[in-house]
Motif scaffolding. Sequence first.
Motif, PDB file in Angstrom:
ATOM      1  N   THR A  78      37.460  67.916  65.710  1.00 46.62           N
ATOM      2  CA  THR A  78      38.808  68.473  65.587  1.00 46.62           C
ATOM      3  C   THR A  78      39.348  68.339  64.166  1.00 46.62           C
ATOM      4  OG1 THR A  78      39.699  66.380  66.423  1.00 46.62           O
ATOM      5  CG2 THR A  78      39.468  68.165  68.004  1.00 46.62           C
ATOM      6  N   LEU A  79      38.708  67.504  63.337  1.00 44.24           N
ATOM      7  CA  LEU A  79      39.148  67.342  61.952  1.00 44.24           C
ATOM      8  C   LEU A  79      39.193  68.678  61.227  1.00 44.24           C
ATOM      9  CD1 LEU A  79      39.887  65.275  59.689  1.00 44.24           C
ATOM     10  CD2 LEU A  79      37.472  65.336  59.048  1.00 44.24           C
ATOM     11  N   ASN A  80      38.233  69.576  61.479  1.00 47.54           N
ATOM     12  CA  ASN A  80      38.204  70.880  60.809  1.00 47.54           C
ATOM     13  C   ASN A  80      39.536  71.611  60.935  1.00 47.54           C
ATOM     14  OD1 ASN A  80      35.261  70.376  61.929  1.00 47.54           O
ATOM     15  ND2 ASN A  80      35.035  71.702  60.155  1.00 47.54           N
ATOM     16  N   LEU A  81      40.026  71.679  62.157  1.00 46.67           N
ATOM     17  CA  LEU A  81      41.274  72.397  62.409  1.00 46.67           C
ATOM     18  C   LEU A  81      42.495  71.553  62.067  1.00 46.67           C
ATOM     19  CD1 LEU A  81      42.490  75.031  63.430  1.00 46.67           C
ATOM     20  CD2 LEU A  81      42.456  74.077  65.740  1.00 46.67           C
ATOM     21  N   MET A  82      42.437  70.253  62.346  1.00 45.89           N
ATOM     22  CA  MET A  82      43.585  69.384  62.095  1.00 45.89           C
ATOM     23  C   MET A  82      43.938  69.311  60.607  1.00 45.89           C
ATOM     24  SD  MET A  82      44.949  68.387  64.837  1.00 45.89           S
ATOM     25  CE  MET A  82      44.608  68.186  66.584  1.00 45.89           C
ATOM     26  N   GLY A 189      42.373  56.587  63.110  1.00 43.15           N
ATOM     27  CA  GLY A 189      42.828  57.755  63.845  1.00 43.15           C
ATOM     28  C   GLY A 189      42.026  59.006  63.561  1.00 43.15           C
ATOM     29  N   LYS A 190      41.374  59.058  62.399  1.00 42.40           N
ATOM     30  CA  LYS A 190      40.569  60.238  62.042  1.00 42.40           C
ATOM     31  C   LYS A 190      39.154  60.155  62.592  1.00 42.40           C
ATOM     32  CE  LYS A 190      43.892  61.712  59.278  1.00 42.40           C
ATOM     33  NZ  LYS A 190      44.726  60.521  59.293  1.00 42.40           N
ATOM     34  N   ARG A 292      46.691  70.011  71.770  1.00 45.02           N
ATOM     35  CA  ARG A 292      45.727  70.011  70.658  1.00 45.02           C
ATOM     36  C   ARG A 292      46.290  69.260  69.458  1.00 45.02           C
ATOM     37  NH1 ARG A 292      41.161  72.781  70.940  1.00 45.02           N
ATOM     38  NH2 ARG A 292      40.875  74.451  72.455  1.00 45.02           N
ATOM     39  N   GLN A 293      46.967  68.176  69.711  1.00 43.04           N
ATOM     40  CA  GLN A 293      47.518  67.347  68.650  1.00 43.04           C
ATOM     41  C   GLN A 293      46.558  66.199  68.341  1.00 43.04           C
ATOM     42  OE1 GLN A 293      51.931  66.577  68.954  1.00 43.04           O
ATOM     43  NE2 GLN A 293      51.560  67.186  71.059  1.00 43.04           N
ATOM     44  N   PRO A 294      46.770  65.498  67.209  1.00 39.52           N
ATOM     45  CA  PRO A 294      46.017  64.260  66.980  1.00 39.52           C
ATOM     46  C   PRO A 294      46.218  63.301  68.158  1.00 39.52           C
ATOM     47  CG  PRO A 294      47.144  64.930  64.985  1.00 39.52           C
ATOM     48  CD  PRO A 294      47.637  65.847  66.072  1.00 39.52           C
ATOM     49  N   ASP A 295      45.220  62.484  68.443  1.00 43.38           N
ATOM     50  CA  ASP A 295      45.241  61.646  69.641  1.00 43.38           C
ATOM     51  C   ASP A 295      46.482  60.769  69.758  1.00 43.38           C
ATOM     52  OD1 ASP A 295      42.828  62.729  70.302  1.00 43.38           O
ATOM     53  OD2 ASP A 295      41.631  61.019  69.647  1.00 43.38           O
ATOM     54  N   PHE A 296      46.946  60.219  68.630  1.00 43.44           N
ATOM     55  CA  PHE A 296      48.096  59.319  68.680  1.00 43.44           C
ATOM     56  C   PHE A 296      49.329  60.012  69.257  1.00 43.44           C
ATOM     57  CE2 PHE A 296      51.881  57.264  67.014  1.00 43.44           C
ATOM     58  CZ  PHE A 296      51.616  55.932  67.226  1.00 43.44           C
ATOM     59  N   HIS A 297      49.437  61.313  69.076  1.00 47.26           N
ATOM     60  CA  HIS A 297      50.628  62.051  69.497  1.00 47.26           C
ATOM     61  C   HIS A 297      50.453  62.753  70.838  1.00 47.26           C
ATOM     62  CE1 HIS A 297      52.512  61.230  65.657  1.00 47.26           C
ATOM     63  NE2 HIS A 297      51.380  61.570  65.085  1.00 47.26           N
ATOM     64  N   CYS A 298      49.305  62.568  71.462  1.00 49.40           N
ATOM     65  CA  CYS A 298      49.068  63.195  72.767  1.00 49.40           C
ATOM     66  C   CYS A 298      49.618  62.333  73.900  1.00 49.40           C
ATOM     67  CB  CYS A 298      47.570  63.400  72.989  1.00 49.40           C
ATOM     68  SG  CYS A 298      46.856  64.754  72.046  1.00 49.40           S
TER      69      CYS A 298
END
Length: 438
Positions: A78-82, A189-190, A292-298
């Motif tokens: 998911t780093l590509n899109l994030m 987190g990454k 589709r947010q970073p995990d911390f914000h899901c």
Amino acid sequence: MRTRSFVNKLVLAVAALLLGGAWRAAGAAEAPSLERGLVGQAPALIEHFKANDYKNVGVLKFLVAREGAKSFSDNVGTLNLMMARRLEVALVLANEPKRPIGIIRNASAVAARTKGANHRTPLGRKKLFGADYPLAWGKTEVKADAFVTGTAQISKDLRKLTVSLYIFDKRKNASEQVGEDFEVRNDAGKLAEMNESFALRGLFDDGEAVKTAAQVNQKKAQHPLADGTPPVHLTVLYGGKPVRVEYRDGKAFLPEPKEGQKVAFLLGRDNSKARYGAVLKVNGENTIDHERQPDFHCRRWVLDVGTKPFLIKGYQVDDKTAEEFRGLSPSESKAREMNYGADVGTISLTVFRERQKEEVFDPLEVKEQKRARVVAKAQLPEKASYKALKAELMAEANEGETRGLIGEGKKVASKVRIVTFKPEPIPVMSVTIVYYRP
């Protein structure tokens, strides 16, 4: 249908609104975070847009490579899109209030639906300029004058990323680098966004998480799922039967499900006194609300002390309904292999412990650091005007057999209870299983 005992045990967490973690001023010898790096680059990009008379600009999915790789990939994780979504937010924050450049909202999503679009070839780039894109604010759709994208190289020890930014417009139709390469530090987190796996034993430190993930990657430590004592256990079931995970080269792999086969996930926990919140994603989408947010914000599945293993049969879409997981047909699977979409073919689990005390932010925190907290969310609220959008963002800153991908199926009853859960900023565990190769 879910059993009564399962319904009683299963709870959802409300995502925390503020990014945890101590965003302190970086030391002289320490590289900035990815968010700080993008915030620092954004003003120069805005000036470049003005100098070239660009009215509307989009940000496309980044290409990522690990150090030593022969080529960059658009599907590392998911780093590509994030990275693209984070730069998008940074550009909104750096924009000029009186005469803002039009920043396109999630240009990669439109590119994914545009036949032949590809920013790596002249013909593919030409296709990108023919599509209509939504602006980050209001309801207006526009043609793009230029696109920004980039590359990121992950160091072998996973501790840093070297980032380059590129731009191309419809006049030249040629990609050119903007500015110099810059280095940023990696953080726990990454790691999930890079499909790297780790589990911590009571240590909550970014450096330790990155070190542990590198050991797993280099086969110097066991994959967390192969360890008999992870904080949270994950079992994948096809057709109601557990599927054996294969471990090689520091990664975890599963076979693809057959077409129409039901897929489910069994989550269990250890015997510790900690309360856990688990983010389970399939193809980069959270199993709660398709986030589709970073995990911390899901939003996350909460495992209280004493919680028995429970089954997740589908994407939870509200507190009463889920969409069953199922194996997609080959044609459906191929359609999901979007050049610019989020990663496909992965199952990821990130586990957070509940925060024991409220965080106190440094009162001397500089504007860049505040903006970096907003960029970390990689999400733009829906607002009618640029002024309203920026105000909202700054308010947050201050706060043979057919087989294939796993997709959504029919809706089924699935009652859950919503509770509050504030996570520690550093996850105690993050694992990724690859089950499909595009």
